[in-house]
Structures are given as C-alpha cells and as structure tokens.
Design a protein around this motif. Structure first.
Motif, mmCIF file in Angstrom:
data_model
loop_
_atom_site.group_PDB
_atom_site.id
_atom_site.type_symbol
_atom_site.label_atom_id
_atom_site.label_comp_id
_atom_site.label_asym_id
_atom_site.label_seq_id
_atom_site.Cartn_x
_atom_site.Cartn_y
_atom_site.Cartn_z
ATOM 1 N N CYS A 2 0.937 -1.355 -0.063
ATOM 2 C CA CYS A 2 0.236 0.000 -0.027
ATOM 3 C C CYS A 2 0.852 1.190 -0.078
ATOM 4 N N ILE A 3 0.363 2.131 -0.835
ATOM 5 C CA ILE A 3 1.119 3.428 -0.801
ATOM 6 C C ILE A 3 -0.046 4.628 -0.435
ATOM 7 N N PHE A 4 0.158 5.226 0.723
ATOM 8 C CA PHE A 4 -0.818 6.114 1.129
ATOM 9 C C PHE A 4 -0.485 7.567 0.781
ATOM 10 N N CYS A 5 -1.385 8.386 -0.251
ATOM 11 C CA CYS A 5 -1.048 9.563 -0.815
ATOM 12 C C CYS A 5 -2.092 10.448 -0.114
ATOM 13 N N HIS A 6 -1.593 11.647 0.579
ATOM 14 C CA HIS A 6 -2.338 12.452 1.212
ATOM 15 C C HIS A 6 -2.864 13.533 0.160
ATOM 16 N N SER A 7 -2.080 13.865 -0.818
ATOM 17 C CA SER A 7 -2.423 14.902 -1.944
ATOM 18 C C SER A 7 -3.109 13.934 -3.133
ATOM 19 N N HIS A 8 -4.448 14.358 -3.507
ATOM 20 C CA HIS A 8 -5.131 13.683 -4.320
ATOM 21 C C HIS A 8 -5.464 13.944 -5.769
ATOM 22 N N GLY A 9 -4.273 14.652 -6.293
ATOM 23 C CA GLY A 9 -4.415 15.085 -7.883
ATOM 24 C C GLY A 9 -3.779 14.200 -8.684
ATOM 25 N N VAL A 10 -3.992 14.382 -9.940
ATOM 26 C CA VAL A 10 -3.113 13.696 -11.145
ATOM 27 C C VAL A 10 -1.802 13.589 -11.048
ATOM 28 N N CYS A 11 -1.081 14.718 -10.761
ATOM 29 C CA CYS A 11 0.307 14.888 -10.524
ATOM 30 C C CYS A 11 0.709 13.806 -9.479
ATOM 31 N N SER A 12 0.015 13.807 -8.437
ATOM 32 C CA SER A 12 0.317 12.976 -7.297
ATOM 33 C C SER A 12 0.326 11.213 -7.799
ATOM 34 N N LEU A 13 -0.508 11.236 -8.433
ATOM 35 C CA LEU A 13 -0.666 9.862 -8.990
ATOM 36 C C LEU A 13 0.537 9.380 -9.832
ATOM 37 N N GLU A 14 0.646 10.453 -10.916
ATOM 38 C CA GLU A 14 1.750 10.156 -11.812
ATOM 39 C C GLU A 14 3.227 10.171 -11.002
ATOM 40 N N ARG A 15 3.376 10.906 -10.162
ATOM 41 C CA ARG A 15 4.697 10.726 -9.397
ATOM 42 C C ARG A 15 4.781 9.410 -8.815
ATOM 43 N N GLU A 16 3.788 8.870 -8.238
ATOM 44 C CA GLU A 16 3.865 7.537 -7.515
ATOM 45 C C GLU A 16 4.185 6.637 -8.848
ATOM 46 N N ILE A 17 3.248 6.793 -9.933
ATOM 47 C CA ILE A 17 3.520 5.679 -10.951
ATOM 48 C C ILE A 17 4.837 5.773 -11.381
ATOM 49 N N LYS A 18 5.728 6.901 -11.349
ATOM 50 C CA LYS A 18 7.001 6.902 -12.191
ATOM 51 C C LYS A 18 7.876 6.266 -11.178
ATOM 52 N N ARG A 19 7.866 6.540 -9.939
ATOM 53 C CA ARG A 19 8.544 5.993 -8.774
ATOM 54 C C ARG A 19 8.424 4.435 -8.750
ATOM 55 N N LEU A 20 7.124 3.693 -8.922
ATOM 56 C CA LEU A 20 7.171 2.385 -8.970
ATOM 57 C C LEU A 20 7.928 1.648 -10.205
ATOM 58 N N VAL A 21 7.568 2.388 -11.349
ATOM 59 C CA VAL A 21 8.091 1.960 -12.650
ATOM 60 C C VAL A 21 9.660 1.948 -12.637
ATOM 61 N N LYS A 22 10.212 2.996 -11.993
ATOM 62 C CA LYS A 22 11.589 3.089 -11.824
ATOM 63 C C LYS A 22 12.145 2.233 -10.920
ATOM 64 N N ASN A 23 11.614 1.770 -9.699
ATOM 65 C CA ASN A 23 11.848 0.678 -8.813
ATOM 66 C C ASN A 23 11.875 -0.614 -9.588
ATOM 67 N N GLU A 24 10.718 -0.971 -10.285
ATOM 68 C CA GLU A 24 10.711 -2.049 -10.878
ATOM 69 C C GLU A 24 11.959 -2.240 -12.064
ATOM 70 N N GLU A 25 12.105 -1.428 -12.816
ATOM 71 C CA GLU A 25 13.135 -1.587 -13.771
ATOM 72 C C GLU A 25 14.440 -1.519 -13.166
ATOM 73 N N SER A 26 14.776 -0.931 -12.091
ATOM 74 C CA SER A 26 16.116 -1.147 -11.392
ATOM 75 C C SER A 26 16.404 -2.378 -10.825
ATOM 76 N N SER A 27 15.105 -3.023 -10.378
ATOM 77 C CA SER A 27 15.150 -4.416 -9.748
ATOM 78 C C SER A 27 15.445 -5.537 -10.714
ATOM 79 N N ILE A 28 14.788 -5.129 -11.928
ATOM 80 C CA ILE A 28 15.042 -6.134 -13.172
ATOM 81 C C ILE A 28 16.414 -6.056 -13.746
ATOM 82 N N ASP A 29 17.232 -5.031 -13.676
ATOM 83 C CA ASP A 29 18.453 -4.744 -14.063
ATOM 84 C C ASP A 29 19.671 -5.589 -13.224
ATOM 85 N N ILE A 30 19.124 -5.772 -12.150
ATOM 86 C CA ILE A 30 20.279 -6.198 -11.163
ATOM 87 C C ILE A 30 20.343 -7.539 -11.308
#
Length: 99
Positions: free
Chosen positions: A71-99
């Motif tokens: 779970c990721i609890f986001c206190h702000s509720h805009g599209v920008c907040s959602l996109e920021r979390e998606i970018k972070r998750l995608v980046k973390n997923e890509e870095s774990s695959i590269d290792i």
C-alpha cells in the motif's frame, strides 16, 4: 505491473487510462461510487495507491488488510501525485530487473 488506485474523482478516470498507456501499467480505478469487486481487485494488485482524503475508513482498512506492505498512502489527491507515484514504482521495478 497491476496497480489499483483507491479514491479520486470520476473526472480522474480518463487521466488514469492515459497514464496506464503512457507507462505500460495496468491500472484499475475504484472510488466511492464504483467499489464493487474491491476484494478481488485488492487481491490481484501488485501495488495499491490510496488517496486518503478521498476514501472512507472502510476502504483504507480493506487496503491495509489485503495489500499490507504493498500500500502507498497518498495524502494529496491530484493527477500529478498519482503520476509521481507511478513513475517511482516503474523506476523501482526497472532497477530491480536490471540487477
């Protein structure tokens, strides 16, 4: 990656579809009006983003029970907040695959 977004306004639905295509992530959007099959969606999701200011206590409790550490609890509720979390998750997923 399967992502579940809990909370948000109905007008966010179109933006969620756009973000899903842009980042190649399967995103399911559930808000107060469309909370049918929430149990199945929570069980199938890799990550759950909860907009805490736009959901009820019951939905937060369900997210904690099903998703626990996914779970990721986001206190702000805009599209920008959602996109920021998606970018972070995608980046973390890509870095774990590269290792």
């Amino acid at each position: 990656m399967r992502l579940l977004v809990l909370g948000g306004h109905d007008r966010m639905r179109a933006r969620v579809k756009e973000l899903s295509k842009r980042y190649g992530v399967n995103i399911k959007f559930i808000n107060q009006e469309t909370q049918q099959n929430i149990d199945n969606a929570l069980a199938c999701a890799d990550w759950v983003i909860v907009f805490t200011s736009l959901v009820g206590h019951n939905m937060v409790r369900l997210a904690k029970d099903y998703a626990k550490d996914r779970c990721i609890f986001c206190h702000s509720h805009g599209v920008c907040s959602l996109e920021r979390e998606i970018k972070r998750l995608v980046k973390n997923e890509e870095s774990s695959i590269d290792i």
